[in-house]
Design a protein around this motif. Structure first.
Motif, mmCIF file in Angstrom:
data_model
loop_
_atom_site.group_PDB
_atom_site.id
_atom_site.type_symbol
_atom_site.label_atom_id
_atom_site.label_comp_id
_atom_site.label_asym_id
_atom_site.label_seq_id
_atom_site.Cartn_x
_atom_site.Cartn_y
_atom_site.Cartn_z
ATOM 1 N N THR A 179 -1.130 -2.038 12.920
ATOM 2 C CA THR A 179 -0.038 -2.698 12.200
ATOM 3 C C THR A 179 0.201 -4.078 12.805
ATOM 4 N N LEU A 180 -0.860 -4.854 12.832
ATOM 5 C CA LEU A 180 -0.852 -6.201 13.397
ATOM 6 C C LEU A 180 -0.759 -7.202 12.257
ATOM 7 N N ARG A 181 0.274 -8.020 12.273
ATOM 8 C CA ARG A 181 0.516 -8.994 11.216
ATOM 9 C C ARG A 181 0.541 -8.284 9.856
ATOM 10 N N ASP A 182 -0.456 -8.485 9.003
ATOM 11 C CA ASP A 182 -0.473 -7.836 7.690
ATOM 12 C C ASP A 182 -1.430 -6.639 7.665
ATOM 13 N N GLY A 183 -1.716 -6.101 8.838
ATOM 14 C CA GLY A 183 -2.579 -4.928 8.930
ATOM 15 C C GLY A 183 -4.017 -5.306 9.211
ATOM 16 N N LEU A 184 -4.605 -4.672 10.227
ATOM 17 C CA LEU A 184 -5.979 -4.935 10.625
ATOM 18 C C LEU A 184 -6.670 -3.588 10.825
ATOM 19 N N ASN A 185 -7.731 -3.345 10.056
ATOM 20 C CA ASN A 185 -8.478 -2.095 10.165
ATOM 21 C C ASN A 185 -9.752 -2.367 10.952
ATOM 22 N N VAL A 186 -9.865 -1.784 12.129
ATOM 23 C CA VAL A 186 -11.015 -1.994 13.007
ATOM 24 C C VAL A 186 -11.902 -0.754 12.912
ATOM 25 N N VAL A 187 -13.131 -0.966 12.434
ATOM 26 C CA VAL A 187 -14.038 0.140 12.091
ATOM 27 C C VAL A 187 -15.303 0.011 12.925
ATOM 28 N N ILE A 215 -6.767 -0.701 -5.032
ATOM 29 C CA ILE A 215 -8.066 -0.899 -4.385
ATOM 30 C C ILE A 215 -7.904 -0.859 -2.869
ATOM 31 N N LEU A 216 -6.865 -1.504 -2.353
ATOM 32 C CA LEU A 216 -6.643 -1.491 -0.911
ATOM 33 C C LEU A 216 -6.295 -0.089 -0.419
ATOM 34 N N VAL A 217 -5.489 0.631 -1.177
ATOM 35 C CA VAL A 217 -5.174 2.019 -0.815
ATOM 36 C C VAL A 217 -6.448 2.854 -0.756
ATOM 37 N N GLU A 218 -7.314 2.693 -1.751
ATOM 38 C CA GLU A 218 -8.556 3.463 -1.795
ATOM 39 C C GLU A 218 -9.504 3.040 -0.675
ATOM 40 N N THR A 219 -9.556 1.751 -0.374
ATOM 41 C CA THR A 219 -10.401 1.281 0.723
ATOM 42 C C THR A 219 -9.957 1.894 2.044
ATOM 43 N N ASN A 220 -8.653 1.858 2.302
ATOM 44 C CA ASN A 220 -8.128 2.443 3.534
ATOM 45 C C ASN A 220 -8.401 3.945 3.598
ATOM 46 N N VAL A 251 0.818 -1.213 0.000
ATOM 47 C CA VAL A 251 0.000 0.000 0.000
ATOM 48 C C VAL A 251 0.858 1.272 0.000
ATOM 49 N N LEU A 252 2.134 1.147 0.381
ATOM 50 C CA LEU A 252 3.020 2.317 0.386
ATOM 51 C C LEU A 252 3.526 2.649 -1.012
ATOM 52 N N GLN A 253 3.653 1.633 -1.848
ATOM 53 C CA GLN A 253 4.113 1.828 -3.224
ATOM 54 C C GLN A 253 3.267 0.959 -4.152
ATOM 55 N N PRO A 254 2.013 1.328 -4.350
ATOM 56 C CA PRO A 254 1.107 0.485 -5.148
ATOM 57 C C PRO A 254 1.563 0.345 -6.588
ATOM 58 N N GLU A 255 1.503 -0.901 -7.079
ATOM 59 C CA GLU A 255 1.940 -1.177 -8.440
ATOM 60 C C GLU A 255 0.895 -1.940 -9.246
ATOM 61 N N SER A 256 -0.180 -2.371 -8.583
ATOM 62 C CA SER A 256 -1.172 -3.172 -9.277
ATOM 63 C C SER A 256 -2.570 -2.657 -8.955
ATOM 64 N N GLU A 257 -3.558 -3.196 -9.665
ATOM 65 C CA GLU A 257 -4.947 -2.803 -9.431
ATOM 66 C C GLU A 257 -5.378 -3.136 -8.009
ATOM 67 N N ILE A 258 -4.980 -4.324 -7.526
ATOM 68 C CA ILE A 258 -5.349 -4.723 -6.177
ATOM 69 C C ILE A 258 -4.716 -3.794 -5.145
ATOM 70 N N ASP A 259 -3.444 -3.434 -5.352
ATOM 71 C CA ASP A 259 -2.795 -2.476 -4.454
ATOM 72 C C ASP A 259 -3.600 -1.185 -4.395
#
Length: 213
Positions: free
Chosen positions: A201-209, A181-186, A171-179
């Motif tokens: 910043t738990l394991r691969d990132g956890l967003n608690v909403v 999408i995750l940047v936009e979701t966050n 997500v810090l250096q997006p290079e693909s469509e999926i990257d």
């Protein structure tokens, strides 16, 4: 990208200082590693115990999991639910469903879990549920679609938890469509006036909403 976003020794220390999962879940981990492809998809102790703790705090009567895999996270969530709670799990892998069901049948919390085979977006449209708790951990291409639809179904005060939101740091250096999408979701979650969130910043990132009252 590194396998461990946090220093591996720190990750190991956090693991050892976190409450252990029940023996059945430890067995599930071992059997997943032995018998299933892509065992790293399993959420593991740090994420699993976080889900159990959040679930125990919310005490959800109606919950949803998008992307079940072998059932570790589902059993973790169900563990924190009341006895009459209902957790609907969406999964597209028949072998994973069969594997998970074997553990659900052996768990005192398994009766709370209902597995529905099929594409999650199609399944969600058929559900008539006011959600108290949702865990999103399926195909990343639909993350924003999942979030927006689930938010509509979530009651005020309900939680939505998204896994893999760091995506191995991509997500810090997006290079693909999926990257992207995750940047936009966050970004969308952080800017959403209807919710409050914490990005862990738990394991691969956890967003608690949390949907605001």
């Amino acid at each position: 990208m590194p396998e461990f976003l946090v220093d591996e020794a720190i990750e190991d220390y956090a693991y050892l200082q976190t409450s252990a999962e029940p023996p059945l879940l430890q067995e599930l981990i071992d059997q997943t590693n032995l018998n299933m492809g892509w065992p790293q998809k399993l959420s593991g102790r740090l994420v699993g115990r976080t889900l159990k703790l959040l679930s125990a705090m919310v005490r959800p009567k109606q919950a949803l999991e998008i992307g079940m895999f072998t059932g570790y996270s589902a059993l973790s969530i169900a563990e924190g639910m009341p006895d009459d709670g209902r957790l609907v799990c969406c999964e597209t892998n028949p072998r994973a469903i069969e594997f998970a069901q074997g553990f659900f049948d052996r768990s005192e919390h398994g009766h709370k879990i209902e597995v529905i085979f099929g594409r999650a977006l199609e399944t969600i449209e058929k559900l008539d549920m006011a959600l108290d708790f949702t865990f999103i951990d399926a195909d990343k291409r639909n993350y924003l679609n999942y979030y927006e639809r689930v938010k509509e179904m979530t009651r005020p005060g309900g939680l939505i938890v998204l896994d893999n939101v760091l995506w191995s740091g991509k997500v810090l250096q997006p290079e693909s469509e999926i990257d992207d999408i995750l940047v936009e979701t966050n970004r969308r979650i952080a800017a959403d006036p209807d919710v409050e969130n914490v990005f862990l910043t738990l394991r691969d990132g956890l967003n608690v909403v949390r949907k605001k009252d």
